[in-house]
Design a protein around this motif. Structure first.
Motif, PDB file in Angstrom:
ATOM      1  N   HIS A 114       0.848  -1.194   0.000  1.00  0.00           N
ATOM      2  CA  HIS A 114       0.000   0.000   0.000  1.00  0.00           C
ATOM      3  C   HIS A 114       0.885   1.246   0.000  1.00  0.00           C
ATOM      4  O   HIS A 114       2.094   1.163   0.154  1.00  0.00           O
ATOM      5  CB  HIS A 114      -0.976   0.005   1.178  1.00  0.00           C
ATOM      6  CG  HIS A 114      -0.320  -0.149   2.518  1.00  0.00           C
ATOM      7  ND1 HIS A 114       0.363   0.876   3.134  1.00  0.00           N
ATOM      8  CD2 HIS A 114      -0.217  -1.203   3.339  1.00  0.00           C
ATOM      9  CE1 HIS A 114       0.844   0.457   4.279  1.00  0.00           C
ATOM     10  NE2 HIS A 114       0.522  -0.807   4.432  1.00  0.00           N
ATOM     11  N   GLY A 115       0.289   2.388  -0.178  1.00  0.00           N
ATOM     12  CA  GLY A 115       1.050   3.607  -0.407  1.00  0.00           C
ATOM     13  C   GLY A 115       1.407   4.427   0.817  1.00  0.00           C
ATOM     14  O   GLY A 115       1.863   5.548   0.669  1.00  0.00           O
ATOM     15  N   ASP A 116       1.197   3.926   2.017  1.00  0.00           N
ATOM     16  CA  ASP A 116       1.502   4.710   3.220  1.00  0.00           C
ATOM     17  C   ASP A 116       3.012   4.868   3.368  1.00  0.00           C
ATOM     18  O   ASP A 116       3.717   3.909   3.685  1.00  0.00           O
ATOM     19  CB  ASP A 116       0.908   4.014   4.444  1.00  0.00           C
ATOM     20  CG  ASP A 116       1.135   4.785   5.733  1.00  0.00           C
ATOM     21  OD1 ASP A 116       1.852   5.797   5.729  1.00  0.00           O
ATOM     22  OD2 ASP A 116       0.577   4.355   6.763  1.00  0.00           O
ATOM     23  N   ASP A 157      -0.312  -4.694  11.897  1.00  0.00           N
ATOM     24  CA  ASP A 157      -0.622  -4.462  10.483  1.00  0.00           C
ATOM     25  C   ASP A 157      -0.350  -5.724   9.671  1.00  0.00           C
ATOM     26  O   ASP A 157       0.795  -6.111   9.472  1.00  0.00           O
ATOM     27  CB  ASP A 157       0.226  -3.300   9.968  1.00  0.00           C
ATOM     28  CG  ASP A 157      -0.131  -2.876   8.552  1.00  0.00           C
ATOM     29  OD1 ASP A 157      -0.488  -3.745   7.721  1.00  0.00           O
ATOM     30  OD2 ASP A 157      -0.031  -1.676   8.272  1.00  0.00           O
ATOM     31  N   HIS A 162      -0.552  -6.241   6.509  1.00  0.00           N
ATOM     32  CA  HIS A 162       0.243  -5.997   5.297  1.00  0.00           C
ATOM     33  C   HIS A 162       1.737  -6.046   5.606  1.00  0.00           C
ATOM     34  O   HIS A 162       2.514  -6.637   4.857  1.00  0.00           O
ATOM     35  CB  HIS A 162      -0.115  -4.646   4.671  1.00  0.00           C
ATOM     36  CG  HIS A 162      -1.506  -4.577   4.160  1.00  0.00           C
ATOM     37  ND1 HIS A 162      -2.497  -3.895   4.822  1.00  0.00           N
ATOM     38  CD2 HIS A 162      -2.077  -5.107   3.051  1.00  0.00           C
ATOM     39  CE1 HIS A 162      -3.625  -4.009   4.146  1.00  0.00           C
ATOM     40  NE2 HIS A 162      -3.395  -4.742   3.069  1.00  0.00           N
TER      41      HIS A 162
END
Length: 131
Positions: A93-95, A116, A118
């Protein structure tokens, strides 16, 4: 063990300790373990405060200093090597904060403490799950 606290683990430890699993609580309390905090997490805290998704009992600088002292946290360096390590990690993801935290764990051989899902799937990174 050298433990890098994901931002939510740091915040939960100080503000909502009931959200920390007994396994993680034991690891955080073990004096043989080093607890590390990335300056990126402090940045994330500031964003949460600005969005009013979180409130602190006192001034942010005072609160951060107190948690660093209370938890005996070691500041993880934010270096060019850490930034470059992001290119070798495929965070799904893009965080950007998660990219930096994963890269910090990789560069300094730290175990990332997180809930998390991910992040826990990333190869080549050691994790301690708060699940």
């Amino acid at each position: 063990m050298k433990l890098l606290l994901d931002t939510h683990i740091w915040l939960w430890s100080a503000l909502e300790p009931q959200r920390i699993t007994s396994r993680v609580e034991k690891a955080l309390a073990d004096p043989a373990n080093e607890l590390w905090l990335s300056p990126v997490s402090v940045g994330e805290l500031i964003v949460l405060l600005r969005k009013r998704r979180l409130a602190l009992p006192n001034d942010i600088a005072v609160w951060v200093a107190k948690t660093i002292q209370d938890l005996e946290l070691i500041e993880a360096p934010l270096t060019v090597e850490v930034a470059l390590a992001i290119s070798s990690i495929n965070v799904p993801h893009g965080d950007p904060a998660d990219h930096f935290l994963a890269a910090t764990a990789k560069v300094f051989a730290l175990t990332l403490v997180t809930a998390d899902e991910h992040l826990m799937r990333l190869p080549g990174i050691q994790f301690l799950s708060n699940r």
